[in-house]
Design a protein around this motif. Structure first.
Motif, PDB file in Angstrom:
ATOM      1  N   VAL A  62       0.820  -1.219   0.000  1.00 45.95           N
ATOM      2  CA  VAL A  62       0.000   0.000   0.000  1.00 45.95           C
ATOM      3  C   VAL A  62       0.848   1.260   0.000  1.00 45.95           C
ATOM      4  CG1 VAL A  62      -1.953  -1.134   1.145  1.00 45.95           C
ATOM      5  CG2 VAL A  62      -0.267   0.112   2.520  1.00 45.95           C
ATOM      6  N   PHE A  63       2.109   1.147   0.364  1.00 43.83           N
ATOM      7  CA  PHE A  63       2.978   2.322   0.397  1.00 43.83           C
ATOM      8  C   PHE A  63       3.352   2.831  -0.991  1.00 43.83           C
ATOM      9  CE2 PHE A  63       3.811   0.413   4.543  1.00 43.83           C
ATOM     10  CZ  PHE A  63       3.685   1.518   5.367  1.00 43.83           C
ATOM     11  N   TRP A  64       3.176   2.022  -2.011  1.00 46.33           N
ATOM     12  CA  TRP A  64       3.794   2.326  -3.297  1.00 46.33           C
ATOM     13  C   TRP A  64       2.811   2.674  -4.406  1.00 46.33           C
ATOM     14  CZ3 TRP A  64       7.943   3.173  -1.088  1.00 46.33           C
ATOM     15  CH2 TRP A  64       8.503   2.306  -0.138  1.00 46.33           C
ATOM     16  N   ALA A  69       2.414   4.310  -9.969  1.00 45.76           N
ATOM     17  CA  ALA A  69       1.850   5.192 -11.003  1.00 45.76           C
ATOM     18  C   ALA A  69       2.960   5.967 -11.707  1.00 45.76           C
ATOM     19  CB  ALA A  69       0.840   6.153 -10.368  1.00 45.76           C
ATOM     20  N   ALA A  70       3.974   6.401 -10.962  1.00 42.92           N
ATOM     21  CA  ALA A  70       5.105   7.117 -11.568  1.00 42.92           C
ATOM     22  C   ALA A  70       5.872   6.213 -12.523  1.00 42.92           C
ATOM     23  CB  ALA A  70       6.033   7.667 -10.489  1.00 42.92           C
ATOM     24  N   THR A  71       5.987   4.931 -12.168  1.00 42.10           N
ATOM     25  CA  THR A  71       6.674   3.983 -13.054  1.00 42.10           C
ATOM     26  C   THR A  71       5.914   3.835 -14.368  1.00 42.10           C
ATOM     27  OG1 THR A  71       7.604   2.798 -11.168  1.00 42.10           O
ATOM     28  CG2 THR A  71       7.531   1.602 -13.263  1.00 42.10           C
ATOM     29  N   GLU A  72       4.600   3.776 -14.297  1.00 43.85           N
ATOM     30  CA  GLU A  72       3.793   3.693 -15.524  1.00 43.85           C
ATOM     31  C   GLU A  72       3.955   4.962 -16.364  1.00 43.85           C
ATOM     32  OE1 GLU A  72       2.209   1.015 -16.773  1.00 43.85           O
ATOM     33  OE2 GLU A  72       3.217   0.045 -15.083  1.00 43.85           O
ATOM     34  N   GLU A 123      10.208  -6.331   4.672  1.00 39.69           N
ATOM     35  CA  GLU A 123       9.221  -6.505   3.595  1.00 39.69           C
ATOM     36  C   GLU A 123       9.097  -5.221   2.774  1.00 39.69           C
ATOM     37  OE1 GLU A 123       4.334  -6.416   3.626  1.00 39.69           O
ATOM     38  OE2 GLU A 123       5.390  -7.110   5.404  1.00 39.69           O
ATOM     39  N   LEU A 124       9.067  -4.080   3.465  1.00 38.86           N
ATOM     40  CA  LEU A 124       8.935  -2.798   2.771  1.00 38.86           C
ATOM     41  C   LEU A 124      10.179  -2.453   1.982  1.00 38.86           C
ATOM     42  CD1 LEU A 124       7.197  -0.618   5.488  1.00 38.86           C
ATOM     43  CD2 LEU A 124       6.177  -1.915   3.625  1.00 38.86           C
ATOM     44  N   GLN A 125      11.336  -2.710   2.569  1.00 42.05           N
ATOM     45  CA  GLN A 125      12.588  -2.431   1.879  1.00 42.05           C
ATOM     46  C   GLN A 125      12.700  -3.271   0.613  1.00 42.05           C
ATOM     47  OE1 GLN A 125      15.295  -3.187   5.080  1.00 42.05           O
ATOM     48  NE2 GLN A 125      14.885  -1.226   6.072  1.00 42.05           N
ATOM     49  N   ALA A 126      12.307  -4.529   0.697  1.00 41.85           N
ATOM     50  CA  ALA A 126      12.374  -5.408  -0.479  1.00 41.85           C
ATOM     51  C   ALA A 126      11.419  -4.940  -1.572  1.00 41.85           C
ATOM     52  CB  ALA A 126      12.056  -6.849  -0.077  1.00 41.85           C
ATOM     53  N   SER A 127      10.197  -4.537  -1.179  1.00 40.45           N
ATOM     54  CA  SER A 127       9.256  -4.108  -2.211  1.00 40.45           C
ATOM     55  C   SER A 127       9.684  -2.784  -2.835  1.00 40.45           C
ATOM     56  CB  SER A 127       7.823  -4.041  -1.661  1.00 40.45           C
ATOM     57  OG  SER A 127       7.704  -3.080  -0.654  1.00 40.45           O
ATOM     58  N   ALA A 128      10.297  -1.899  -2.048  1.00 41.84           N
ATOM     59  CA  ALA A 128      10.807  -0.647  -2.615  1.00 41.84           C
ATOM     60  C   ALA A 128      11.942  -0.930  -3.586  1.00 41.84           C
ATOM     61  CB  ALA A 128      11.277   0.282  -1.504  1.00 41.84           C
ATOM     62  N   MET A 129      12.865  -1.796  -3.178  1.00 45.45           N
ATOM     63  CA  MET A 129      14.017  -2.103  -4.044  1.00 45.45           C
ATOM     64  C   MET A 129      13.579  -2.718  -5.366  1.00 45.45           C
ATOM     65  SD  MET A 129      16.626  -0.845  -2.764  1.00 45.45           S
ATOM     66  CE  MET A 129      17.776  -1.529  -3.940  1.00 45.45           C
ATOM     67  N   SER A 130      12.574  -3.586  -5.334  1.00 41.83           N
ATOM     68  CA  SER A 130      12.127  -4.199  -6.592  1.00 41.83           C
ATOM     69  C   SER A 130      11.541  -3.147  -7.530  1.00 41.83           C
ATOM     70  CB  SER A 130      11.123  -5.323  -6.333  1.00 41.83           C
ATOM     71  OG  SER A 130       9.882  -4.804  -5.912  1.00 41.83           O
ATOM     72  N   ARG A 131      10.877  -2.152  -6.971  1.00 40.94           N
ATOM     73  CA  ARG A 131      10.313  -1.085  -7.797  1.00 40.94           C
ATOM     74  C   ARG A 131      11.416  -0.197  -8.375  1.00 40.94           C
ATOM     75  NH1 ARG A 131       6.337  -2.865  -4.615  1.00 40.94           N
ATOM     76  NH2 ARG A 131       4.216  -2.553  -5.386  1.00 40.94           N
TER      77      ARG A 131
END
Length: 196
Positions: A62-64, A69-72, A123-131
């Motif tokens: 939910v943080f991202w 949207a910025a990636t799109e 968990e948050l750090q991993a999801s941020a890094m993947s983005r």
């Protein structure tokens, strides 16, 4: 405590990602990140647990919403650059600024302003890094497609991602009068890339 929103049948309205994000952030403030469950978020938003998972793979996703949207927008902006850009670096800079242009003061990442509620969540750090890795692949792929060698393209892409992260941290620290995100990104990028 905010009362739960009324439950709805079927798929919720188009703004459900944002509604779920808002509900999650309210609960993180009330209960902390680790004290909040997906079921609580879904109940607060007035949707089912399954609906939550239609939009997000995990609570930390939910943080991202804004970053996704910025990636799109970045994908679209890179595709919209001239087929043969006069300057690949300038084309990438322009695409990155288009990607962040819609971000106003109220879009500042919750995780940057409320980190004490989150703590060090792997968990948050991993999801941020993947983005960030996805964005770096977009940038380096564009550069390589236009003749930049792979090592230089990757180095430049990760440098630009670091610029955006640094700009986001500065933007968050400024407080409510921070304004739009784009000028922060532009200033940091211009300090790293060679001037036009």
């Amino acid at each position: 405590m905010t009362p739960p929103r009324p439950a709805t049948r079927g798929r919720p309205p188009a703004a459900s990602r944002e509604l779920l994000q808002e509900s999650a952030f309210d609960l993180f403030i009330e209960n902390g990140y680790t004290g909040t469950t997906v079921d609580q978020i879904a109940t607060r938003a007035g949707v089912s647990r399954n609906t939550f998972f239609n939009y997000f793979d995990a609570k930390g996703e939910v943080f991202w919403v804004e970053l996704d949207a910025a990636t799109e927008r970045l994908k679209t902006a890179l595709a919209d650059q001239p087929a043969q850009p006069a300057d690949v670096t300038d084309a990438i800079r322009s695409a990155m600024l288009v990607a962040v242009a819609p971000l106003e003061s109220h879009h500042v990442p919750f995780i940057l302003t409320q980190y004490d509620l989150i703590g060090s969540a792997a968990e948050l750090q991993a999801s941020a890094m993947s983005r960030f890795a996805t964005q770096a692949r977009l940038l380096s792929g564009y550069a390589q497609h236009h003749g930049v060698d792979s090592a230089t393209a990757r180095a430049q892409a990760y440098s630009l991602i670091a610029c955006v992260v640094a700009a986001a941290q500065e933007w968050a620290q400024v407080g409510p009068q921070r304004g739009r995100f784009e000028p922060y990104v532009e200033r940091v990028i211009n300090s790293v890339l060679a001037p036009r």
